[in-house]
Write an enzyme that holds these catalytic residues in place. Sequence first.
Site, PDB file in Angstrom:
ATOM      1  N   HIS A 154       0.730  -1.301  -0.156  1.00 32.02           N
ATOM      2  CA  HIS A 154       0.106   0.025   0.052  1.00 32.02           C
ATOM      3  C   HIS A 154       0.804   1.171  -0.130  1.00 32.02           C
ATOM      4  CE1 HIS A 154      -2.933  -2.684   1.030  1.00 32.02           C
ATOM      5  NE2 HIS A 154      -4.096  -1.755   0.766  1.00 32.02           N
ATOM      6  N   LYS A 166      -0.586   4.828   4.363  1.00 33.23           N
ATOM      7  CA  LYS A 166      -1.254   3.921   5.121  1.00 33.23           C
ATOM      8  C   LYS A 166      -0.421   3.393   6.248  1.00 33.23           C
ATOM      9  CE  LYS A 166      -3.986  -0.461   4.607  1.00 33.23           C
ATOM     10  NZ  LYS A 166      -5.122   0.110   5.003  1.00 33.23           N
TER      11      LYS A 166
END
Length: 233
Positions: free
Chosen positions: A131, A135
Amino acid sequence: MKIGLFGYGKMGKMIEQIAQGRGHTIVARVDVDTTDIPFKKMDVAIDFSTPDAAFGNITSCFEHEVPVISGTTGWLDRFDQAVAQCETNRSAFIYASNFSLGVNVFFELNAYLAKMMKGLDQYKVSMEEIHHTQKLDAPSGTAITLAEGIIGNTDYTDWKLEEDGEHIVPITSKREGKVPGTHTISYNSPVDDIEIKHTAHNREGFALGAVIAAEWIQGKTGIFSMKDVLNLT
């Protein structure tokens, strides 16, 4: 359809754009400092807020008989309480760790593959999720859902982040650039490998799935999942 947005960050704004493009109206944008919430104007609430705020947002909606679509992670230790509140108020609720239509098909594919791999002890499963650098939680909620799909259909009993072991599904989490989300499940043996992979190209798929779930839940009462929305049951 009249929608109340709980959480007005990047995801909330993207949901707003997609909802309006599908002919819906945003009647509330509830953020940290919002005090006056027009529950009576809402046909549905979509919650992409924060772990600290989610439970209160969700249960307040149920108290006003507003159905809820929630994609907020990190609050699930109180999930059963939210379900009880929903049932008490005869409202409706869909929670998903990922609302992407493709990811939810991927969840089913992952579980089906796990069933086929059960008993093939020469294969060892592993998972990688990638990600964007913003995040902060790891592993992703999607990775946890995938791990649970494997555990529920095999002899694996738990998952661990960056840790291997017998009957453990090891998850490797990487944070790179602006990657929306990539999840890979691998079954490796001495003679061959089997791999399935989902790659998100942008975050629009997550927002679209949440809006479709909000459309689907209209007029319904009870606890549902994306499997119901996509008729995957």
